[in-house]
Design a protein around this motif. Structure first.
Motif, PDB file in Angstrom:
ATOM      1  N   THR A  34       0.863  -1.178   0.000  1.00 54.00           N
ATOM      2  CA  THR A  34       0.000   0.000   0.000  1.00 54.00           C
ATOM      3  C   THR A  34       0.901   1.230   0.000  1.00 54.00           C
ATOM      4  N   THR A  35       0.311   2.399  -0.107  1.00 50.46           N
ATOM      5  CA  THR A  35       1.092   3.613   0.107  1.00 50.46           C
ATOM      6  C   THR A  35       1.012   3.956   1.589  1.00 50.46           C
ATOM      7  N   GLN A  36       1.989   4.711   2.058  1.00 48.12           N
ATOM      8  CA  GLN A  36       1.937   5.135   3.456  1.00 48.12           C
ATOM      9  C   GLN A  36       0.766   6.082   3.693  1.00 48.12           C
ATOM     10  N   ALA A  37       0.412   6.853   2.679  1.00 49.76           N
ATOM     11  CA  ALA A  37      -0.673   7.823   2.824  1.00 49.76           C
ATOM     12  C   ALA A  37      -2.049   7.151   2.872  1.00 49.76           C
ATOM     13  N   ALA A  38      -2.200   5.990   2.234  1.00 43.46           N
ATOM     14  CA  ALA A  38      -3.489   5.288   2.196  1.00 43.46           C
ATOM     15  C   ALA A  38      -3.285   3.809   2.500  1.00 43.46           C
ATOM     16  N   PRO A  39      -2.961   3.480   3.757  1.00 45.90           N
ATOM     17  CA  PRO A  39      -2.631   2.082   4.090  1.00 45.90           C
ATOM     18  C   PRO A  39      -3.800   1.106   3.964  1.00 45.90           C
ATOM     19  N   SER A  40      -5.027   1.588   3.872  1.00 47.97           N
ATOM     20  CA  SER A  40      -6.164   0.671   3.743  1.00 47.97           C
ATOM     21  C   SER A  40      -6.474   0.329   2.284  1.00 47.97           C
ATOM     22  N   THR A  41      -5.821   1.007   1.339  1.00 50.57           N
ATOM     23  CA  THR A  41      -6.019   0.724  -0.084  1.00 50.57           C
ATOM     24  C   THR A  41      -4.900  -0.180  -0.575  1.00 50.57           C
ATOM     25  N   GLU A  42      -5.216  -1.451  -0.810  1.00 41.86           N
ATOM     26  CA  GLU A  42      -4.202  -2.418  -1.239  1.00 41.86           C
ATOM     27  C   GLU A  42      -3.921  -2.266  -2.728  1.00 41.86           C
ATOM     28  N   LEU A  43      -2.668  -1.988  -3.057  1.00 41.98           N
ATOM     29  CA  LEU A  43      -2.248  -1.886  -4.448  1.00 41.98           C
ATOM     30  C   LEU A  43      -1.875  -3.250  -5.000  1.00 41.98           C
ATOM     31  N   VAL A  44      -1.229  -4.064  -4.171  1.00 46.78           N
ATOM     32  CA  VAL A  44      -0.792  -5.410  -4.553  1.00 46.78           C
ATOM     33  C   VAL A  44      -1.083  -6.353  -3.392  1.00 46.78           C
ATOM     34  N   THR A  45      -1.566  -7.544  -3.707  1.00 43.22           N
ATOM     35  CA  THR A  45      -1.705  -8.600  -2.697  1.00 43.22           C
ATOM     36  C   THR A  45      -1.004  -9.850  -3.232  1.00 43.22           C
ATOM     37  N   ALA A  46      -0.568 -10.678  -2.319  1.00 42.16           N
ATOM     38  CA  ALA A  46       0.150 -11.889  -2.726  1.00 42.16           C
ATOM     39  C   ALA A  46      -0.044 -12.984  -1.688  1.00 42.16           C
ATOM     40  N   ASP A  47       0.056 -14.224  -2.165  1.00 46.47           N
ATOM     41  CA  ASP A  47       0.034 -15.407  -1.306  1.00 46.47           C
ATOM     42  C   ASP A  47       1.217 -16.274  -1.699  1.00 46.47           C
ATOM     43  N   GLY A  48       1.748 -17.001  -0.742  1.00 44.33           N
ATOM     44  CA  GLY A  48       2.858 -17.883  -1.055  1.00 44.33           C
ATOM     45  C   GLY A  48       2.927 -19.055  -0.109  1.00 44.33           C
ATOM     46  N   VAL A  49       3.616 -20.085  -0.570  1.00 42.40           N
ATOM     47  CA  VAL A  49       3.888 -21.269   0.252  1.00 42.40           C
ATOM     48  C   VAL A  49       5.388 -21.519   0.167  1.00 42.40           C
ATOM     49  N   PHE A  50       6.031 -21.550   1.316  1.00 43.28           N
ATOM     50  CA  PHE A  50       7.455 -21.836   1.400  1.00 43.28           C
ATOM     51  C   PHE A  50       7.636 -23.165   2.106  1.00 43.28           C
ATOM     52  N   VAL A  51       8.618 -23.923   1.679  1.00 48.42           N
ATOM     53  CA  VAL A  51       8.902 -25.215   2.293  1.00 48.42           C
ATOM     54  C   VAL A  51      10.287 -25.138   2.915  1.00 48.42           C
ATOM     55  N   THR A  52      10.354 -25.365   4.220  1.00 48.42           N
ATOM     56  CA  THR A  52      11.643 -25.341   4.900  1.00 48.42           C
ATOM     57  C   THR A  52      12.409 -26.616   4.574  1.00 48.42           C
ATOM     58  N   PRO A  53      13.710 -26.526   4.420  1.00 45.22           N
ATOM     59  CA  PRO A  53      14.485 -27.734   4.124  1.00 45.22           C
ATOM     60  C   PRO A  53      14.553 -28.648   5.350  1.00 45.22           C
ATOM     61  N   GLY A  54      14.692 -29.919   5.095  1.00 47.06           N
ATOM     62  CA  GLY A  54      14.860 -30.877   6.178  1.00 47.06           C
ATOM     63  C   GLY A  54      16.221 -30.709   6.842  1.00 47.06           C
ATOM     64  N   PRO A  55      16.416 -31.285   8.029  1.00 46.89           N
ATOM     65  CA  PRO A  55      17.672 -31.111   8.769  1.00 46.89           C
ATOM     66  C   PRO A  55      18.921 -31.506   7.983  1.00 46.89           C
ATOM     67  N   ASP A  56      18.865 -32.607   7.233  1.00 43.75           N
ATOM     68  CA  ASP A  56      20.037 -33.025   6.452  1.00 43.75           C
ATOM     69  C   ASP A  56      20.402 -31.989   5.401  1.00 43.75           C
ATOM     70  N   ARG A  57      19.394 -31.429   4.762  1.00 38.73           N
ATOM     71  CA  ARG A  57      19.643 -30.423   3.727  1.00 38.73           C
ATOM     72  C   ARG A  57      20.168 -29.130   4.341  1.00 38.73           C
ATOM     73  N   VAL A  58      19.669 -28.756   5.514  1.00 36.83           N
ATOM     74  CA  VAL A  58      20.159 -27.552   6.204  1.00 36.83           C
ATOM     75  C   VAL A  58      21.641 -27.701   6.495  1.00 36.83           C
ATOM     76  N   HIS A  59      22.047 -28.858   7.014  1.00 34.89           N
ATOM     77  CA  HIS A  59      23.462 -29.075   7.332  1.00 34.89           C
ATOM     78  C   HIS A  59      24.323 -29.070   6.080  1.00 34.89           C
ATOM     79  N   ALA A  60      23.790 -29.573   4.961  1.00 34.83           N
ATOM     80  CA  ALA A  60      24.546 -29.558   3.702  1.00 34.83           C
ATOM     81  C   ALA A  60      24.694 -28.134   3.170  1.00 34.83           C
TER      82      ALA A  60
END
Length: 69
Positions: A34-60
């Motif tokens: 949004t703009t700081q002047a009009a925070p209730s007017t959404e200019l862009v919206t987004a959704d996402g799904v992130f997958v955390t790596p498993g412990p073995d992959r984190v260590h690698a």
């Protein structure tokens, strides 16, 4: 990402993201721009799904990283 209105140039923006849920390693998020002047007017919206790596992959990927106790 969904653009609802044009993004104005040289205008201070407010960017907000939040975690809306988790399911095992999945993290669901939403975000808005949004703009700081009009925070209730959404200019862009987004959704996402992130997958955390498993412990073995984190260590690698980050061999110097220590687990918190």
């Amino acid at each position: 990402m969904r653009y609802h209105q044009p993004i104005p140039l040289e205008t201070p923006l407010r960017i907000l993201g939040r975690v809306t849920g988790t399911d095992n390693r999945k993290v669901f998020v939403t975000g808005t721009i949004t703009t700081q002047a009009a925070p209730s007017t959404e200019l862009v919206t987004a959704d996402g799904v992130f997958v955390t790596p498993g412990p073995d992959r984190v260590h690698a990927l980050f061999p110097g990283l220590r687990e918190e106790t």
